[in-house]
Structure formats: C-alpha cells, structure tokens
Scaffold this motif. Structure first.
Motif, mmCIF file in Angstrom:
data_model
loop_
_atom_site.group_PDB
_atom_site.id
_atom_site.type_symbol
_atom_site.label_atom_id
_atom_site.label_comp_id
_atom_site.label_asym_id
_atom_site.label_seq_id
_atom_site.Cartn_x
_atom_site.Cartn_y
_atom_site.Cartn_z
ATOM 1 N N UNK A 335 39.329 -17.637 50.020
ATOM 2 C CA UNK A 335 38.304 -18.508 49.446
ATOM 3 C C UNK A 335 38.529 -18.709 47.945
ATOM 4 N N UNK A 336 38.885 -17.632 47.251
ATOM 5 C CA UNK A 336 39.096 -17.728 45.806
ATOM 6 C C UNK A 336 40.303 -18.598 45.466
ATOM 7 N N UNK A 337 41.375 -18.455 46.257
ATOM 8 C CA UNK A 337 42.557 -19.285 46.007
ATOM 9 C C UNK A 337 42.239 -20.769 46.194
ATOM 10 N N UNK A 338 41.494 -21.081 47.261
ATOM 11 C CA UNK A 338 41.126 -22.475 47.505
ATOM 12 C C UNK A 338 40.199 -22.977 46.398
ATOM 13 N N UNK A 339 39.228 -22.146 45.999
ATOM 14 C CA UNK A 339 38.291 -22.532 44.944
ATOM 15 C C UNK A 339 39.021 -22.800 43.629
ATOM 16 N N UNK A 340 39.980 -21.944 43.314
ATOM 17 C CA UNK A 340 40.752 -22.117 42.074
ATOM 18 C C UNK A 340 41.531 -23.429 42.089
ATOM 19 N N UNK A 341 42.192 -23.712 43.228
ATOM 20 C CA UNK A 341 42.982 -24.930 43.327
ATOM 21 C C UNK A 341 42.095 -26.173 43.220
ATOM 22 N N UNK A 342 40.951 -26.156 43.927
ATOM 23 C CA UNK A 342 40.030 -27.301 43.879
ATOM 24 C C UNK A 342 39.503 -27.516 42.461
ATOM 25 N N UNK A 343 39.194 -26.415 41.770
ATOM 26 C CA UNK A 343 38.708 -26.498 40.397
ATOM 27 C C UNK A 343 39.753 -27.142 39.497
ATOM 28 N N UNK A 344 40.998 -26.696 39.657
ATOM 29 C CA UNK A 344 42.083 -27.252 38.832
ATOM 30 C C UNK A 344 42.330 -28.727 39.129
ATOM 31 N N UNK A 345 42.006 -29.140 40.376
ATOM 32 C CA UNK A 345 42.187 -30.545 40.767
ATOM 33 C C UNK A 345 40.948 -31.398 40.469
ATOM 34 N N UNK A 347 37.804 -30.941 41.650
ATOM 35 C CA UNK A 347 36.777 -30.940 42.700
ATOM 36 C C UNK A 347 35.807 -29.793 42.403
ATOM 37 N N UNK A 348 34.916 -30.028 41.415
ATOM 38 C CA UNK A 348 34.086 -28.925 40.896
ATOM 39 C C UNK A 348 32.971 -28.518 41.861
ATOM 40 N N UNK A 349 32.379 -29.479 42.556
ATOM 41 C CA UNK A 349 31.237 -29.158 43.414
ATOM 42 C C UNK A 349 31.652 -28.243 44.572
ATOM 43 N N UNK A 350 32.741 -28.593 45.276
ATOM 44 C CA UNK A 350 33.191 -27.745 46.392
ATOM 45 C C UNK A 350 33.717 -26.411 45.870
ATOM 46 N N UNK A 351 34.381 -26.479 44.720
ATOM 47 C CA UNK A 351 34.880 -25.247 44.113
ATOM 48 C C UNK A 351 33.728 -24.284 43.783
ATOM 49 N N UNK A 352 32.625 -24.860 43.235
ATOM 50 C CA UNK A 352 31.468 -24.037 42.881
ATOM 51 C C UNK A 352 30.863 -23.387 44.123
ATOM 52 N N UNK A 353 30.788 -24.156 45.217
ATOM 53 C CA UNK A 353 30.239 -23.612 46.473
ATOM 54 C C UNK A 353 31.030 -22.395 46.917
ATOM 55 N N UNK A 354 32.349 -22.513 46.862
ATOM 56 C CA UNK A 354 33.198 -21.419 47.308
ATOM 57 C C UNK A 354 33.050 -20.211 46.389
ATOM 58 N N UNK A 355 33.011 -20.418 45.090
ATOM 59 C CA UNK A 355 32.847 -19.298 44.156
ATOM 60 C C UNK A 355 31.524 -18.578 44.403
#
Length: 357
Positions: A335-345, A347-355
């Motif tokens: 989950x953290x790896x996906x959240x980090x990648x989305x954040x860097x790309x 995609x803050x809203x989905x990244x925030x959900x995962x974090x």
C-alpha cells in the motif's frame, strides 16, 4: 532402612501413580532416599504417562535448589529422575535439562556423556535444542548446542551426522539473535560438513546459501551475493527439480541483487521467472505472488516505466487487501509503495486514502 522400605513399597505399588505420589510426599526432604527410590522405580516401570508426571512438587523441588540443601545430593537425585524419564524417551526429561542448560550447570555434561553410550544416543538432546530454538529461547539454544558439540568432538566420525544437525541449529540461533559474525562462522562449518555428507540436508543447505547471498547483498558485495545465490539455484535444480518455493525464493532474491547492481535486464528476467513459479506454486492471489509483483513494480519504477510500475503495484496491493494472510505480512509495504508512486504522479486524493489506510 527407610530406603529399603520405600523400595519395597514402590515395587509393590508398580504403576499406581497415587501411591507413588504419596510415597514421595512421605519422604519429605530426604534427597538420598528419594534418589535411591527413583533408581528402584526404573526397572519396574516401563510406565504409563502417569508415573512420569510423578509429582509437580517433586519436579519443582528438583529444579529449584536452595542454600539449605546439599547440591551434590540434588545432582544424584536429578540424574536418577531424569534417567528414569530418559529411558523411555519421555519429553518431561527436557524440563530438567532446560534448567541445567539455562543455569549452565556442569552436571549436564555428565548426563550427555552417559546417555551417549545408551541406545537412545544424543537424538533426544538434538530434539530438545531444536525445541528451544522453536520457542525463540536463543541463549539456551546456544548454550545447549555448545555443550552437546563439546561432548561429541572426541568422536567426530561417530557423531558426524549429529554434529551437522547441531551446527545448523547453533548457526540459526546466532542468526536469529542477531549475532551475524558467529552465525556466518558456524554456518560455514555446517556447510563444509553437510556438503560432504552422504546424508541429505537439502532444506538446511538451501537456507544457509540463501542467507549468505542476502548477507553479501546487504554488504553491497553483489558479485559474492550472486555467487552464493547461483550456487543455491543449482542446488535447487538438483534437490527440488528446479521448481517450487525454494527455487522461486532464490530467483526473487537474485532479481533484487541484480537490480541493486544495476543489471536491470537480468533482474527483470529473474523476477519474471520467480513470479511465474510462484503463481504455479502458490496461486495468483497468494502473498508470495504479491511480493514478486511488488518487486517487479519497484524495478519498473527504477527503470522509469511508471505506467507498468503502477499496474504492478495495484496488483500487489489488491492481493494484499483481499488476502488476510498477506495483510498480516506484506500488505503495508504494498500500500505504501502504491501511495508513494501515486503521490509522485500527482494523484494526491487516492494517495492520501492509502496513507490513511
């Protein structure tokens, strides 16, 4: 005189546990009498479970000497009682041995020396130290293994298979306790003997070679790491037909080493082979499969293929969310790896959900 009386009573009582317990209570603190009585029990009791338990008070008394008692007499009593248990390979003997090992008492050396000559040999001791290792009692495992190795070193040819077993247990105890240098030294000795032995130590040799490969990886000695892992891979091909969990593990670790070394093509090849083997071995939704997907995603990210990386991270994370076993082990990192990648790309809203999750 009292001892003779008790011996007769014990012989008469045979396998009657209640009578035996009553007799031991009557004996009070007379250790010499108890020792003599226990020695008398051994020939007449090939016994039921009941006799072995005897009396919890007696076991407690044996294992907790105090200043008011003659310890040399206690040792005789401990030996008599433990030999009674040992004569039928009874597990309760290990409770006495555990006390001996934890207190590093020299009497254990006497027992091991005597029991090496018996029909039971040293196998029960090896089972015992393995039990200590399984209980994560690493200090006692190390002490017990050293004592046992000391007793077997006089006749290495006779005890070679046992020495190999104990070395593996000892090395594992060092490794799990974080004593890496001692673990490496012990494992090297184990490997030297095990690979020359006619007996098979397939799982143990695989574990040690894989461990050496990972240690070298952590030290950034990638060439040596690859050497050990390739050696482990060849071993898997001969011992495990080049299939299954062991081979997949080695391929996965080889992929990680090649990635760290910068050889992305070799890393991708080994990683894809590991993934394919894990799908066959464990299934598509197993956490082991998710681990390989996650590792391939990290590799894709390093190579700059962010679209593929996101796809693979999502697959690993999906398995993590739907697989309870995975959640307990690897899910947070997926989950953290996906959240980090989305954040860097962006995609803050989905990244925030995962974090938050």
């Amino acid at each position: 005189a009292a001892s003779d009386v008790y011996k007769r009573q014990i012989s008469d009582s045979g396998k009657n546990l209640l009578q035996l317990e009553t007799l031991f209570k009557q004996m009070g603190s007379h250790a010499e009498v108890k020792a003599s009585a226990l020695q008398a029990i051994a020939p007449v009791c090939e016994v039921t479970e009941g006799v072995y338990s005897l009396n919890k008070d007696l076991q407690t008394w044996l294992c907790n000497p105090d200043d008011s008692r003659d310890y040399s007499v206690d040792l005789n009593l401990i030996q008599a009682y433990a030999e009674l248990l040992w004569s039928s390979r009874h597990q309760r003997a290990t409770s006495l041995l555990k006390t001996e090992i934890e207190n590093d008492l020299p009497h254990l050396l006497v027992l091991t020396k005597e029991w090496q000559q018996s029909d039971n040999g040293v196998e029960p001791f090896i089972d015992f130290i393995q039990q200590l290792l399984n209980e994560k009692n690493y200090a006692s495992t190390i002490n017990g293994s050293k004592l046992l190795l000391e007793q077997m070193e006089d006749d290495e040819s006779k005890y070679k298979p046992h020495i190999i077993q104990v070395l593996y247990v000892l090395g594992s105890a060092y490794r799990l306790q974080g004593e890496q240098e001692a673990a490496i030294t012990t494992y090297h000795y184990f490997l030297e003997l095990a690979e020359k032995s006619s007996s098979t130590y397939a799982v143990e040799i695989f574990t040690v070679l894989n461990y050496f490969g990972l240690v070298c990886k952590e030290d950034a000695d990638f060439e040596k790491s690859i050497e050990y892992l390739e050696r482990a891979l060849k071993f898997c091909q001969t011992q495990f037909d080049g299939k299954g969990a062991q081979t997949a593990t080695i391929l996965n670790n080889l992929s990680l080493v090649y990635k760290d070394k910068g050889n992305y093509a070799a890393a991708e090849k080994a990683g894809n082979e590991a993934l394919a083997m894990k799908i066959v071995t464990f299934g598509e939704q197993h956490y082991e499969t998710a681990i390989s997907l996650n590792n391939l995603a990290v590799l894709a990210e390093v190579k700059g293929d962010l679209k593929l990386a996101e796809k693979l991270f999502r697959q690993a994370n999906h398995i993590g969310e739907s697989n309870k076993q995975s959640q307990e082990k690897e899910y947070p990192s997926f989950a953290l790896n996906l959240a980090r990648l989305l954040h860097n790309n962006g995609n803050f809203s989905e990244s925030e959900e995962l974090y938050l999750k």
